[in-house]
Each structure stands twice: as C-alpha cells, then as structure tokens.
Motif scaffolding. Structure first.
Motif, PDB file in Angstrom:
ATOM      1  N   ASP A 202       0.855  -1.185   0.000  1.00 31.61           N
ATOM      2  CA  ASP A 202       0.000   0.000   0.000  1.00 31.61           C
ATOM      3  C   ASP A 202       0.900   1.248   0.000  1.00 31.61           C
ATOM      4  O   ASP A 202       2.136   1.158  -0.056  1.00 31.61           O
ATOM      5  N   ASP A 203       0.284   2.413   0.074  1.00 32.34           N
ATOM      6  CA  ASP A 203       1.044   3.666  -0.049  1.00 32.34           C
ATOM      7  C   ASP A 203       2.075   3.820   1.066  1.00 32.34           C
ATOM      8  O   ASP A 203       3.190   4.299   0.829  1.00 32.34           O
ATOM      9  N   GLU A 204       1.720   3.428   2.287  1.00 33.94           N
ATOM     10  CA  GLU A 204       2.655   3.569   3.398  1.00 33.94           C
ATOM     11  C   GLU A 204       3.875   2.683   3.204  1.00 33.94           C
ATOM     12  O   GLU A 204       5.012   3.085   3.502  1.00 33.94           O
ATOM     13  N   MET A 205       3.659   1.469   2.688  1.00 29.69           N
ATOM     14  CA  MET A 205       4.780   0.567   2.453  1.00 29.69           C
ATOM     15  C   MET A 205       5.666   1.079   1.318  1.00 29.69           C
ATOM     16  O   MET A 205       6.897   1.001   1.391  1.00 29.69           O
ATOM     17  N   ARG A 206       5.045   1.637   0.281  1.00 34.46           N
ATOM     18  CA  ARG A 206       5.835   2.208  -0.822  1.00 34.46           C
ATOM     19  C   ARG A 206       6.636   3.416  -0.340  1.00 34.46           C
ATOM     20  O   ARG A 206       7.756   3.647  -0.806  1.00 34.46           O
ATOM     21  N   ALA A 207       6.058   4.162   0.599  1.00 34.95           N
ATOM     22  CA  ALA A 207       6.781   5.312   1.139  1.00 34.95           C
ATOM     23  C   ALA A 207       8.037   4.863   1.879  1.00 34.95           C
ATOM     24  O   ALA A 207       9.083   5.531   1.815  1.00 34.95           O
ATOM     25  N   VAL A 208       7.948   3.730   2.597  1.00 28.01           N
ATOM     26  CA  VAL A 208       9.129   3.187   3.269  1.00 28.01           C
ATOM     27  C   VAL A 208      10.204   2.852   2.254  1.00 28.01           C
ATOM     28  O   VAL A 208      11.394   3.167   2.446  1.00 28.01           O
ATOM     29  N   VAL A 209       9.807   2.231   1.160  1.00 28.96           N
ATOM     30  CA  VAL A 209      10.770   1.885   0.114  1.00 28.96           C
ATOM     31  C   VAL A 209      11.390   3.153  -0.466  1.00 28.96           C
ATOM     32  O   VAL A 209      12.617   3.251  -0.636  1.00 28.96           O
ATOM     33  N   ASP A 210      10.555   4.157  -0.771  1.00 26.97           N
ATOM     34  CA  ASP A 210      11.063   5.392  -1.372  1.00 26.97           C
ATOM     35  C   ASP A 210      12.027   6.119  -0.431  1.00 26.97           C
ATOM     36  O   ASP A 210      13.051   6.653  -0.864  1.00 26.97           O
ATOM     37  N   ASN A 211      11.708   6.123   0.857  1.00 23.74           N
ATOM     38  CA  ASN A 211      12.507   6.884   1.811  1.00 23.74           C
ATOM     39  C   ASN A 211      13.775   6.179   2.241  1.00 23.74           C
ATOM     40  O   ASN A 211      14.770   6.831   2.560  1.00 23.74           O
ATOM     41  N   LYS A 212      13.739   4.859   2.264  1.00 16.42           N
ATOM     42  CA  LYS A 212      14.849   4.126   2.863  1.00 16.42           C
ATOM     43  C   LYS A 212      15.643   3.265   1.899  1.00 16.42           C
ATOM     44  O   LYS A 212      16.826   2.982   2.142  1.00 16.42           O
ATOM     45  N   LEU A 213      15.023   2.773   0.838  1.00 15.09           N
ATOM     46  CA  LEU A 213      15.663   1.731   0.039  1.00 15.09           C
ATOM     47  C   LEU A 213      16.009   2.134  -1.379  1.00 15.09           C
ATOM     48  O   LEU A 213      16.745   1.424  -2.057  1.00 15.09           O
ATOM     49  N   ARG A 214      15.474   3.232  -1.847  1.00 16.09           N
ATOM     50  CA  ARG A 214      15.816   3.630  -3.214  1.00 16.09           C
ATOM     51  C   ARG A 214      17.126   4.424  -3.221  1.00 16.09           C
ATOM     52  O   ARG A 214      17.546   5.002  -2.216  1.00 16.09           O
ATOM     53  N   ASN A 215      17.774   4.404  -4.396  1.00 15.72           N
ATOM     54  CA  ASN A 215      18.986   5.187  -4.615  1.00 15.72           C
ATOM     55  C   ASN A 215      20.126   4.796  -3.692  1.00 15.72           C
ATOM     56  O   ASN A 215      20.972   5.611  -3.330  1.00 15.72           O
ATOM     57  N   ARG A 216      20.133   3.562  -3.287  1.00 12.11           N
ATOM     58  CA  ARG A 216      21.270   3.033  -2.524  1.00 12.11           C
ATOM     59  C   ARG A 216      22.139   2.224  -3.491  1.00 12.11           C
ATOM     60  O   ARG A 216      21.640   1.412  -4.264  1.00 12.11           O
ATOM     61  N   HIS A 217      23.433   2.389  -3.416  1.00 11.29           N
ATOM     62  CA  HIS A 217      24.304   1.733  -4.384  1.00 11.29           C
ATOM     63  C   HIS A 217      24.569   0.266  -4.051  1.00 11.29           C
ATOM     64  O   HIS A 217      24.804  -0.536  -4.940  1.00 11.29           O
ATOM     65  N   SER A 218      24.547  -0.088  -2.806  1.00 10.00           N
ATOM     66  CA  SER A 218      24.909  -1.437  -2.390  1.00 10.00           C
ATOM     67  C   SER A 218      23.662  -2.234  -2.014  1.00 10.00           C
ATOM     68  O   SER A 218      22.872  -1.788  -1.181  1.00 10.00           O
ATOM     69  N   TYR A 219      23.516  -3.412  -2.607  1.00 11.67           N
ATOM     70  CA  TYR A 219      22.388  -4.257  -2.226  1.00 11.67           C
ATOM     71  C   TYR A 219      22.564  -4.778  -0.810  1.00 11.67           C
ATOM     72  O   TYR A 219      21.587  -5.027  -0.101  1.00 11.67           O
ATOM     73  N   GLN A 220      23.835  -4.935  -0.366  1.00 13.64           N
ATOM     74  CA  GLN A 220      24.062  -5.336   1.022  1.00 13.64           C
ATOM     75  C   GLN A 220      23.532  -4.266   1.979  1.00 13.64           C
ATOM     76  O   GLN A 220      22.895  -4.581   2.996  1.00 13.64           O
ATOM     77  N   HIS A 221      23.790  -3.004   1.619  1.00 10.21           N
ATOM     78  CA  HIS A 221      23.323  -1.896   2.447  1.00 10.21           C
ATOM     79  C   HIS A 221      21.799  -1.870   2.480  1.00 10.21           C
ATOM     80  O   HIS A 221      21.178  -1.688   3.536  1.00 10.21           O
ATOM     81  N   LYS A 222      21.173  -2.080   1.331  1.00 15.91           N
ATOM     82  CA  LYS A 222      19.710  -2.109   1.274  1.00 15.91           C
ATOM     83  C   LYS A 222      19.141  -3.215   2.162  1.00 15.91           C
ATOM     84  O   LYS A 222      18.162  -3.008   2.880  1.00 15.91           O
ATOM     85  N   ALA A 223      19.742  -4.387   2.089  1.00 13.11           N
ATOM     86  CA  ALA A 223      19.232  -5.517   2.869  1.00 13.11           C
ATOM     87  C   ALA A 223      19.324  -5.224   4.360  1.00 13.11           C
ATOM     88  O   ALA A 223      18.396  -5.533   5.123  1.00 13.11           O
ATOM     89  N   ARG A 224      20.415  -4.633   4.797  1.00 14.82           N
ATOM     90  CA  ARG A 224      20.574  -4.318   6.221  1.00 14.82           C
ATOM     91  C   ARG A 224      19.584  -3.241   6.663  1.00 14.82           C
ATOM     92  O   ARG A 224      19.025  -3.308   7.758  1.00 14.82           O
ATOM     93  N   ILE A 225      19.372  -2.255   5.805  1.00 18.52           N
ATOM     94  CA  ILE A 225      18.401  -1.202   6.132  1.00 18.52           C
ATOM     95  C   ILE A 225      17.003  -1.800   6.238  1.00 18.52           C
ATOM     96  O   ILE A 225      16.222  -1.454   7.141  1.00 18.52           O
ATOM     97  N   LEU A 226      16.669  -2.716   5.329  1.00 21.44           N
ATOM     98  CA  LEU A 226      15.356  -3.360   5.373  1.00 21.44           C
ATOM     99  C   LEU A 226      15.157  -4.113   6.683  1.00 21.44           C
ATOM    100  O   LEU A 226      14.125  -3.969   7.344  1.00 21.44           O
ATOM    101  N   LEU A 227      16.134  -4.899   7.084  1.00 19.82           N
ATOM    102  CA  LEU A 227      16.017  -5.647   8.334  1.00 19.82           C
ATOM    103  C   LEU A 227      15.942  -4.715   9.541  1.00 19.82           C
ATOM    104  O   LEU A 227      15.159  -4.940  10.470  1.00 19.82           O
TER     105      LEU A 227
END
Length: 392
Positions: A61-86
């Motif tokens: 939903d919109d709130e979940m997409r906002a989390v992705v936009d704010n925290k997970l987009r435009n990160r260069h490292s997939y390792q960094h993204k995975a840690r931020i997600l957890l």
C-alpha cells in the motif's frame, strides 16, 4: 520455523519408523483430477471465501511504498539495502515486528499488524525488496523434521527464507557473502548449515494456501480447508504436503478410499514424505489393517530415533494425555540428542511441575531461558520462572 503446516497425526500417539524401505509401497498414478471431491465440500454461505490472489498476497500500500522510497531507493549497495530493510522491520523505532506462529497473513497485514509468522514475514520482506528493485529469490531450508502442537493436532513445520543478490539468477549460495545475502527470520536456522534449494514464487503461494487450509482444518472448518488445499495444489501440483493434508481432510470426513489414493499420489510426487507415510499407516490402522501398516511403522521408527524433535513430539503427546512420568523421560531423551533445545527444557519444566518437583522445574526453566534466543518467548519463560520462585 514455520513455512508450511503438514499434519502427521490426529487421533493416536504414534511410534514411528533403514534408509531403504523394507517393503514395496503401491503408489497412486491415476489422474489427480479424480482426487478432488468438490461436491462433498461445497461451502455454505457463511463458508464462502475469496482466496487471496498472488496480487493480494504481495501487494504494497502507499505507506509501504513510502518506506521503500525513503529508505531503500537510490542506494548503491544491495548489502546496504538488505541491512536497512532488516533494521526497519525489527527496530523499536520503526515496525518492531513480533513473531506469531499462527499469523498466516498477507504482506500488508503483516506490515500493519506488526505480527506475523516466518512465512508472512518472508512474503512481506520479498514484496518490499522487489519494490526497491532488488534481486530476490525464495529458498527452502531443509531442516530436520520439526513438529509443533496445537490442541490435539501435531503438525510438521518447514522453513523458507530469502536470498538477495547483486544480479538475477545467481547460482551461488552465500550467507552475507560477496555474491548474496541471506535474510532469515529465525536466528537458530540462520546459524545452522542446513542445505538450501531455490523455490518458485508459485511454490511459496502454495505454501501460504496450505497454511491457511491447515488453520481451517484445526478449527474443523472443513469446507474452507478444502478450498485452500485445492488452491495450493492448483498453484503447485507437485507440492506434496498439500496433497497429504488433503488426504487428512478426507480421512477426517470418512472418505477413506479417496484419502488413501490421495496419500499414495502424494508419495508418487515425493516418496520421502514421511508425514504422508505416517498418515497412510494411521488410515490403515483405523481400518484394522495393522499387518499392512506395521512395515511402515518400523521404517519410520528407525528413521526418527535420532531426531530430538520426534522425542519431544511424543513427550508433548504424553504430557497432553496426563502421563507426566513418560513425558519427563521423553523430554530428557530429546535433550540428550540436542542439549541446546530450549523448548525441551521448557517441556521438562512443565513435566516436573506436574509431578510436584518444583526445584527441578525451576532448574529446567533456567536452562530454557539460557538457551532461548527469542525475546517474546524469553519474557514468557521469565514470568514462569517468577511464578515458580513464588511457590516456595
């Protein structure tokens, strides 16, 4: 450690049991479409359900997409993204998700309720990671047979996790390695070296439906259980556990002939499905065919003697039956095989308490606390220890 509930016994505490079966088991190879009994499980108005679609299960939903936009987009490292997600999923400042074994829910519900089982957590993490453009693969972890109890039911649980890679279709399997990151919501599983295999999204959906059907079966809502088991099979016709659970449903409703055919068909898909073998033996015994079932029992017994969770399962059944002395012996057998099993010490503490052995119960509960890794369970265990300390 929950991906898919697979019932193994409902009526009787079973003694199971040779890597090569000492018998020739006739399998069912006829048209699987003949194994469905739509007319016998036609739902009433109150049991009419809408099976969650693939879109429903993974939808953000919109709130979940906002989390992705704010925290997970435009990160260069997939390792960094995975840690931020957890970090976002489990930090107190953000979602602070809690594990609940029976919370078989879709991604949106898991996100907002902040409670889910391993399957739902994995589904939600997959959906968020995919939205962030990450390359994600479902994996099945080949854990030893592990049973849980729910009232008079015992069911076998399995486990899935995620692997995030830098590029799609990577063949290597690493945990926090250069070519991939494994995200696992069970700390115990994550620390082990169990073999892993990739599974498709369709298989995961089948597992989700199978869990929903199992929950309905526990509630004796048989029409709903049938709809979910059939939906699971439609998603992945080679998912043997769903066929096995469908056989359980038939047996509970006295459709013995088609139940046996369904078990045998499940074995044509996976002849190592010990749960189906056990349920086939149980069906034979219900019908008085003990001579036929005995070779299966002997085979299963030999296979499972080295599995601590098998001894714990029998201990749970003895405890539920009020045989606390036998339960104590069986929990000790489980501990001998796996001394770090916190749930075995918890069971032993209960068995001691029922026999009036309060000091031994306290000692076992302290052991359970020392080996446990889950904060929610830890709070429960500590509360129980406080209760025991207040007795004397």
């Amino acid at each position: 450690m929950n991906y898919s509930k697979i019932f193994y016994s409902v009526l009787l505490p079973c003694l199971f049991a040779c890597q090569t079966p000492p018998y020739q088991l006739e399998k069912q190879s006829s048209n699987p479409q003949t194994l469905f009994l739509d007319s016998a499980f036609e739902p009433s108005n109150e049991n009419m359900i809408s099976i969650e679609s693939e879109v429903d299960i993974f939808l953000l939903d919109d709130e979940m997409r906002a989390v992705v936009d704010n925290k997970l987009r435009n990160r260069h490292s997939y390792q960094h993204k995975a840690r931020i997600l957890l970090d976002h999923l489990f930090s107190v400042e953000n979602l602070s998700l809690q594990y609940e074994g029976n919370a078989n829910i879709v991604a949106r519900e898991a996100f907002h309720s902040k409670t889910a089982n391993c399957m739902s957590l994995t589904i939600m993490a997959y959906a968020l990671a995919k939205e962030a453009g990450m390359h994600v693969q479902f994996q099945q972890v080949n854990v030893p047979e592990y049973w849980q109890r729910d009232n008079s039911y015992s069911f076998l649980t399995g486990h899935v996790n995620l692997r995030i890679t830098n590029k799609p279709n990577s063949e290597s399997v690493y945990t926090w390695g250069d070519n991939g990151i494994q995200i696992d919501f069970d700390p115990y599983i994550a620390k082990q070296r169990f073999s892993i295999k990739k599974i498709t999204k369709k298989t995961v959906i089948a597992m989700f439906y199978n869990n929903k059907g199992s929950d309905a079966l526990i509630r004796r809502n048989y029409d709903v259980a049938y709809q979910y088991f059939k939906a699971a099979i439609k998603q992945d016709p080679n998912f043997s556990p769903a066929w096995g659970n469908l056989g359980i449903l038939y047996r509970l409703n006295n459709h013995y002939q088609v139940a046996e055919k369904t078990y045998r068909y499940a074995l044509t898909i996976n002849d190592k499905n010990l749960t189906v073998l056990n349920n086939l033996a149980l069906l034979m015994e219900i019908q008085g065919r003990v001579t036929e079932s005995q070779p299966i029992r002997n085979y299963l017994q030999q296979l499972r003697q080295s599995n601590p969770y098998y001894h714990a399962l029998l201990a749970d059944e003895a405890f539920d039956a009020g045989d606390f002395i036998t339960a104590e012996k069986l929990y000790k057998s489980a501990i001998d095989l796996y001394p770090q099993g916190y749930e075995f010490y918890h069971g032993l503490a209960k068995a001691y308490y029922k026999q009036g052995k309060v000091n031994l119960s306290k000692r076992a509960m302290r052991k359970a606390i020392s080996y446990n890794y889950d904060k929610t369970i830890q709070r429960l265990y500590v509360a129980k220890l406080h209760f025991l300390n207040d007795i004397e």
